[in-house]
Design an enzyme around this catalytic site. Structure first.
Site, PDB file in Angstrom:
ATOM      1  N   LYS A  39    -130.047  55.571  28.330  1.00 56.51           N
ATOM      2  CA  LYS A  39    -130.169  54.555  27.267  1.00 56.51           C
ATOM      3  C   LYS A  39    -131.337  53.981  27.398  1.00 56.51           C
ATOM      4  O   LYS A  39    -131.200  52.794  28.461  1.00 56.51           O
ATOM      5  CB  LYS A  39    -128.932  53.742  26.857  1.00 56.51           C
ATOM      6  CG  LYS A  39    -129.199  52.822  25.610  1.00 56.51           C
ATOM      7  CD  LYS A  39    -127.791  52.196  25.578  1.00 56.51           C
ATOM      8  CE  LYS A  39    -128.584  50.682  24.730  1.00 56.51           C
ATOM      9  NZ  LYS A  39    -127.507  49.780  24.697  1.00 56.51           N
ATOM     10  N   GLY A  78    -125.463  41.661  20.856  1.00 52.87           N
ATOM     11  CA  GLY A  78    -124.357  40.645  21.092  1.00 52.87           C
ATOM     12  C   GLY A  78    -124.186  39.563  20.261  1.00 52.87           C
ATOM     13  O   GLY A  78    -123.478  38.853  20.137  1.00 52.87           O
ATOM     14  N   ALA A 136    -126.159  48.074  18.547  1.00 49.52           N
ATOM     15  CA  ALA A 136    -126.333  46.569  18.888  1.00 49.52           C
ATOM     16  C   ALA A 136    -126.201  45.776  17.695  1.00 49.52           C
ATOM     17  O   ALA A 136    -126.689  46.228  16.507  1.00 49.52           O
ATOM     18  CB  ALA A 136    -127.506  46.169  19.649  1.00 49.52           C
ATOM     19  N   GLY A 137    -125.658  44.790  17.843  1.00 47.77           N
ATOM     20  CA  GLY A 137    -125.462  43.798  16.584  1.00 47.77           C
ATOM     21  C   GLY A 137    -124.311  43.648  15.757  1.00 47.77           C
ATOM     22  O   GLY A 137    -124.208  42.877  14.908  1.00 47.77           O
ATOM     23  N   ASN A 148    -120.699  47.220  22.006  1.00 46.51           N
ATOM     24  CA  ASN A 148    -120.052  46.622  23.187  1.00 46.51           C
ATOM     25  C   ASN A 148    -119.302  45.354  22.838  1.00 46.51           C
ATOM     26  O   ASN A 148    -118.173  45.178  23.038  1.00 46.51           O
ATOM     27  CB  ASN A 148    -120.896  46.550  24.417  1.00 46.51           C
ATOM     28  CG  ASN A 148    -120.298  46.173  25.814  1.00 46.51           C
ATOM     29  OD1 ASN A 148    -121.188  46.559  26.677  1.00 46.51           O
ATOM     30  ND2 ASN A 148    -119.289  45.643  25.793  1.00 46.51           N
ATOM     31  N   THR A 149    -120.212  44.257  22.467  1.00 45.59           N
ATOM     32  CA  THR A 149    -119.596  42.929  22.487  1.00 45.59           C
ATOM     33  C   THR A 149    -118.556  42.913  21.409  1.00 45.59           C
ATOM     34  O   THR A 149    -117.420  42.134  21.606  1.00 45.59           O
ATOM     35  CB  THR A 149    -120.632  42.143  22.192  1.00 45.59           C
ATOM     36  OG1 THR A 149    -121.721  42.269  23.262  1.00 45.59           O
ATOM     37  CG2 THR A 149    -120.251  40.514  22.378  1.00 45.59           C
TER      38      THR A 149
END
Lengths: 256, 65
Positions: free
Chosen positions: A99, A160, A186-187, A208-209
Site C-alpha cells: 500500500k 483518521g 481512509a477517512g 483503520n481508525t
C-alpha cells in the site's frame, strides 16, 4: 452467488480491508480483525526495538494462513523513502503487495501524487503489486493505473478524520473510468460511510481508525463487515431513482 | 566492534549479519535487514561480514493503517 474481488489472479474473500494501528494491544487487534471478516490487513514497516527484544510481534497475532498482509509506506514523505520501505517490506517475505503512500503534508496527510506516480512506476516495474493511496482525483487515478498500479485507492477524507465520503461525485467518475479495482481508503467514520462507498460501486473499502478508535472496536468491526455487505448488495441490486413526489405503495383499486 | 544499529551506536561481538541477529535474539523470518543502505537477503546473512562503523537496519512489521 460468488462475488469475490479478484486482483491479478488473487481472490479476496472480503471487500472490507482493515488496518492494525491504534489498538490497545495485539489481543484487541486480533479480535477486531476477526470480527471485521477482513482477509487483508495492513501493517507498517518500522525498526525492531533493539532494547526491548522480548516485546511481542504483531505477526504472532495475525495468522498468515487466514489473512493477506498488505505492508504500507506510511510516514514516507518522498519517493526514495517509499521505495526503501517497500523493498524492505518485500524482503521480509510476507507479501509482494504494497500500500504505497507518499505523503505530501503532515497536517492533512494528503498524498504527494507526483511522487506517488513516480514510485508506482518504479515499483510496478520491479514486480510489486502496487496499491497507491491517492487523492479523489480521476485524472491521477488514471495515471496511476497506466503506471502499473493493480488497484487505485482514493481517499474518502483525510486519514483518521472520520469525515466520510466527501466527494462522491469524483469517486463515481473514478469508478466509471477505472479498469483496475477501486478501493476507497481512509477517512470513513462509521458504517453508513462504508455503505455509501460500496453503493457507489467501489470494489472494497480500507479503514483503520473508524474501528480502532470506536468506543467498542469489536462491535464496530462487526458493523463495518455488515455495511460492506449491505452496500455491495444494494449496488448490485440497483437502487430506485430519486423523485421529488410520492408514489403510493398500496393500490388504489379495491378501496371503499 | 562499534556499529550503527537502527540509528544508534551499538557494540557487538558479531562478525557476520547472522551472528548479529543471533546476538540480538531476533527471529530471522520476521525481519528484513539493510547493511549500509543495501538490503541483504536472508540467504546471504551468513556470508555477509560486518565491519567497524557499518550501518545496520533491522525492520519488522508493526500495527498500521
Amino acid at each position: 452467488m460468488q462475488d469475490n474481488l479478484v486482483i491479478k489472479g488473487i481472490e479476496f474473500r472480503s471487500r472490507l480491508w482493515v488496518g492494525t494501528g491504534k489498538y490497545k494491544n495485539f489481543e484487541e487487534t486480533a479480535r477486531a480483525i476477526e470480527a471485521s471478516g477482513a482477509d487483508v490487513v495492513t501493517v507498517a514497516v518500522r525498526r525492531v526495538n533493539i532494547t526491548d527484544r522480548k516485546s511481542e510481534n504483531l505477526l504472532d497475532f495475525v495468522d498468515q494462513k487466514k489473512y493477506k498482509i498488505l505492508p504500507n509506506t506510511a510516514g514516507c514523505y518522498n519517493v526514495e523513502d517509499a521505495l526503501r520501505y517497500s523493498r524492505l517490506a518485500r524482503e521480509s517475505g510476507v507479501s509482494d503487495m504494497v500500500k504505497l503512500e507518499v505523503i505530501g503534508d503532515e497536517r492533512t496527510l494528503f498524498p504527494d501524487t507526483i511522487g506517488l506516480l513516480k514510485a508506482t512506476e518504479i515499483l510496478a516495474k520491479e514486480g510489486f503489486m502496487v496499491f497507491p493511496y491517492t487523492n479523489d482525483d480521476p485524472i491521477m487515478a488514471k495515471r496511476l493505473e497506466d503506471a502499473g498500479a493493480v488497484a487505485v485507492m482514493p481517499l474518502a477524507a483525510p486519514i483518521g478524520s472520520g469525515l466520510g465520503i466527501r466527494n462522491p461525485y469524483n469517486l463515481k467518475i473514478i469508478l466509471e473510468a477505472a479498469k483496475v479495482p477501486v478501493i476507497v481508503d481512509a477517512g470513513v467514520g462509521t458504517a453508513s460511510d462504508v455503505a455509501i462507498a460500496m453503493e457507489l460501486g467501489s470494489d472494497a473499502v480500507l479503514l483503520n481508525t473508524a474501528i480502532a478508535g470506536a468506543k467498542d472496536p469489536i462491535m464496530m468491526a462487526s458493523a463495518m463487515k455488515h455495511a460492506v455487505i449491505a452496500g455491495r448488495l444494494a449496488y448490485k441490486a440497483g437502487r430506485i431513482g430519486r423523485k421529488l413526489y410520492a408514489t403510493a405503495s398500496s393500490p388504489i383499486e379495491g378501496m371503499l | 566492534m562499534k556499529i550503527m544499529l537502527n540509528g544508534e551506536d551499538y557494540e557487538t561481538e558479531a562478525s557476520t549479519l547472522r551472528q548479529l541477529l543471533d546476538e540480538l535474539h531476533v527471529a530471522v523470518e520476521r525481519v528484513a535487514v539493510e547493511l549500509n543502505l543495501t538490503i541483504v537477503r536472508r540467504a546471504d546473512h551468513d556470508s555477509t561480514y560486518i565491519k567497524e562503523n557499518d550501518a545496520v537496519e533491522i525492520i519488522h512489521f508493526v500495527g498500521g493503517g
